[in-house]
Design a protein around this motif. Structure first.
Motif, PDB file in Angstrom:
ATOM      1  N   ASP A 206       0.837  -1.359  -0.251  1.00 51.79           N
ATOM      2  CA  ASP A 206       0.293   0.116   0.107  1.00 51.79           C
ATOM      3  C   ASP A 206       0.972   0.909  -0.142  1.00 51.79           C
ATOM      4  O   ASP A 206      -0.085   2.658  -0.324  1.00 51.79           O
ATOM      5  N   GLY A 207       2.334   1.033   0.233  1.00 54.18           N
ATOM      6  CA  GLY A 207       3.029   2.012   0.459  1.00 54.18           C
ATOM      7  C   GLY A 207       2.688   3.074   1.082  1.00 54.18           C
ATOM      8  O   GLY A 207       2.719   4.151   1.436  1.00 54.18           O
ATOM      9  N   LEU A 208       1.809   2.627   2.211  1.00 54.87           N
ATOM     10  CA  LEU A 208       1.787   3.216   3.641  1.00 54.87           C
ATOM     11  C   LEU A 208       2.851   3.836   4.463  1.00 54.87           C
ATOM     12  O   LEU A 208       3.757   2.934   4.817  1.00 54.87           O
ATOM     13  N   PRO A 209       3.443   5.262   5.046  1.00 60.82           N
ATOM     14  CA  PRO A 209       4.884   5.594   5.415  1.00 60.82           C
ATOM     15  C   PRO A 209       4.736   5.036   7.419  1.00 60.82           C
ATOM     16  O   PRO A 209       3.366   4.773   7.689  1.00 60.82           O
ATOM     17  N   LEU A 210       5.787   4.216   7.392  1.00 61.34           N
ATOM     18  CA  LEU A 210       5.800   4.093   8.765  1.00 61.34           C
ATOM     19  C   LEU A 210       7.062   4.867   9.410  1.00 61.34           C
ATOM     20  O   LEU A 210       7.981   4.672   9.245  1.00 61.34           O
ATOM     21  N   ALA A 211       6.300   4.842  11.329  1.00 62.07           N
ATOM     22  CA  ALA A 211       8.030   5.271  11.698  1.00 62.07           C
ATOM     23  C   ALA A 211       7.740   4.681  12.607  1.00 62.07           C
ATOM     24  O   ALA A 211       7.545   4.067  13.845  1.00 62.07           O
ATOM     25  N   ILE A 212       9.184   4.078  13.842  1.00 60.31           N
ATOM     26  CA  ILE A 212       9.421   3.902  14.595  1.00 60.31           C
ATOM     27  C   ILE A 212      10.892   5.054  15.189  1.00 60.31           C
ATOM     28  O   ILE A 212      11.235   4.706  14.966  1.00 60.31           O
ATOM     29  N   VAL A 213      10.612   5.718  16.591  1.00 56.13           N
ATOM     30  CA  VAL A 213      11.353   6.428  17.787  1.00 56.13           C
ATOM     31  C   VAL A 213      11.497   5.676  18.892  1.00 56.13           C
ATOM     32  O   VAL A 213      10.202   5.156  18.980  1.00 56.13           O
ATOM     33  N   GLU A 214      12.814   6.041  19.399  1.00 56.99           N
ATOM     34  CA  GLU A 214      12.978   5.743  20.532  1.00 56.99           C
ATOM     35  C   GLU A 214      12.857   5.873  21.842  1.00 56.99           C
ATOM     36  O   GLU A 214      12.284   7.575  21.709  1.00 56.99           O
ATOM     37  N   LEU A 215      11.703   6.001  22.831  1.00 57.19           N
ATOM     38  CA  LEU A 215      11.355   6.638  23.360  1.00 57.19           C
ATOM     39  C   LEU A 215      12.119   6.723  24.875  1.00 57.19           C
ATOM     40  O   LEU A 215      12.447   7.644  25.608  1.00 57.19           O
ATOM     41  N   ASP A 216      12.556   5.719  25.054  1.00 51.41           N
ATOM     42  CA  ASP A 216      13.374   5.655  26.618  1.00 51.41           C
ATOM     43  C   ASP A 216      14.425   4.303  25.807  1.00 51.41           C
ATOM     44  O   ASP A 216      13.980   3.639  25.832  1.00 51.41           O
TER      45      ASP A 216
END
Ligand code: SAH
Length: 291
Positions: free
Chosen positions: A29-39
Motif C-alpha cells: 500500500d506504500g504507507l509510511p511507517l515510523a519507529i521512534v525510541e522513547l526510552d
C-alpha cells in the motif's frame, strides 16, 4: 488529502516484531511507517502508521496484525494530521545545490543563478533527484570531469529519476542522451523537466526496467553510461552494461555505500571493466569505470 496517524507504544522485541510485521503488511500500500525510541533504558518505542484515504480499513488491518504479533493487545491511538502539501513545502525549503558549475534549483530560485552557472531547474516532487543527495551531486561532479575530458558521442542515463543528470549532461555536451526509468511516474516527471530545461532536442525519455526495451539497441552502444541506482541492481546489470557500452566508453555508477564499493568493482571487473576513480560523498561513493 487528510492523513491519519495511528500510534502505539511497545517495548523491546514486541516493538521490533510489531514494526516488522506492519512494515511487511503495508509495503504494497506504500504507507509510511515510523519507529521512534522513547526510552533507551526501558527499550520503549513508539510506532506510527500514516494512513491516507480510508482510515477505518487501515485501523482494522493494524488491529489484526498486532493480534498476531503481540502477546497481549495494546491500545492504538489515532490522530488526524492537518492537510499540508508536503511536496510543495519540502521543495520550497530546498536550497539550490552547487556541484562544479552546475546549479540545481527550483523555479522559486531562478534568480539565484550567477553568470557562468549552468542552471538545472527541477521542480519535481515525485521523482528522485534534486541534487541534494550525495549520490546525485557525486554523479554531477564526476560527469562534469568525464564528459569534458572524453567528449562521448552519445549517452545513457539509466534510472533517470527527475532527469537531473541527463539535463546536466545535455547542457554541457549537447549529445543524444537516452534517459530511462523503471517508474512510469518518474519517467513522466523526467520528460516534463527535460522540456522545462529546453533540452528536448538531446534527451529522449523512456519507461523501461533495466535494459528491457528495443530503444537501447537502437540508440546504443553508448559512449557514456550514468546509473545512479543502488548496489544490488547495479551488480545484476553488470553484463548488460558491458554489452551496451561502446568500446573505450565510460561508466559512472552511484547509489553505492562505501562498504559496497569493493563488491561492485569486483562484479564489474569480471565483465572487463577497470576502475578509474572513486568519489566519496556523505557515506556514498560514485565510481568511474572504463572498458
Ligand atoms: N538519476 C537520478 C535519480 C536516481 S534515483 C539522480 O541521480 O538523482 C534512482 C532511480 O532509478 C529511481 O527513479 C528508480 O525508479 C530508478 N530505477 C531503479 N531500478 C531501476 C531499473 N532496474 N531500471 C531502471 N530504473 C531503475
Amino acid at each position: 488529502m487528510t492523513q491519519t496517524r495511528f500510534h502505539f507504544i511497545a517495548a523491546g522485541d514486541d516493538a521490533r516484531r510489531a514494526y516488522r510485521e506492519l512494515e511487511a503488511a503495508f509495503e504494497d500500500d506504500g504507507l509510511p511507517l515510523a519507529i521512534v525510541e522513547l526510552d533507551e533504558k526501558r527499550d520503549l518505542h513508539e510506532i506510527s502508521v500514516y494512513a491516507e484515504g480510508d482510515p477505518e480499513a487501515v485501523k482494522a488491518k493494524i488491529a489484526e496484525i498486532l493480534q498476531h504479533a503481540l502477546p497481549s493487545p495494546l491500545p492504538v491511538e489515532q490522530e488526524i494530521l492537518p492537510d499540508i502539501d508536503w511536496v510543495t513545502k519540502s521543495l520550497e525549503g530546498l536550497q539550490p545545490v552547487r556541484s562544479r558549475r552546475f546549479l540545481v534549483h527550483g523555479s522559486h530560485d531562478r534568480t539565484r543563478k550567477r553568470i557562468g552557472d549552468i542552471g538545472i531547474e527541477i521542480d519535481a516532487g515525485q521523482a528522485f533527484g534534486t541534487g541534494h543527495h550525495g549520490t546525485t551531486s557525486g554523479c554531477l561532479d564526476m560527469l562534469w570531469q568525464v564528459a569534458r575530458r572524453e567528449r562521448p558521442r552519445n549517452a545513457l542515463d539509466l534510472g533517470t529519476g527527475s532527469a537531473v543528470l541527463a539535463i546536466a549532461l545535455a547542457k554541457i555536451a549537447r549529445i543524444p542522451i537516452l534517459a530511462t526509468d523503471i517508474d512510469p511516474i518518474a519517467t513522466k516527471v523526467a520528460a516534463q523537466n527535460v522540456r522545462l530545461n529546453g533540452v528536448e532536442a538531446w534527451v529522449e525519455t523512456r519507461c523501461a526496467a533495466g535494459f528491457h526495451d528495443p530503444a537501447f539497441r537502437e540508440r546504443g552502444p553508448f559512449g557514456l553510461i550514468l546509473a545512479n541506482i543502488l548496489a544490488r541492481p547495479l551488480m545484476k546489470l553488470a553484463p548488460a552494461m558491458a554489452l551496451h557500452l561502446a568500446p573505450g566508453g565510460s561508466l559512472i555508477l552511484s547509489g553505492i555505500l562505501e562498504r559496497q564499493r569493493r563488491a561492485i568493482v569486483a562484479a564489474y571487473a569480471t565483465q572487463g571493466f577497470r576502475h578509474v576513480s572513486t568519489l566519496p560523498r556523505e557515506g556514498w561513493v560514485t565510481l568511474h569505470m572504463k572498458r
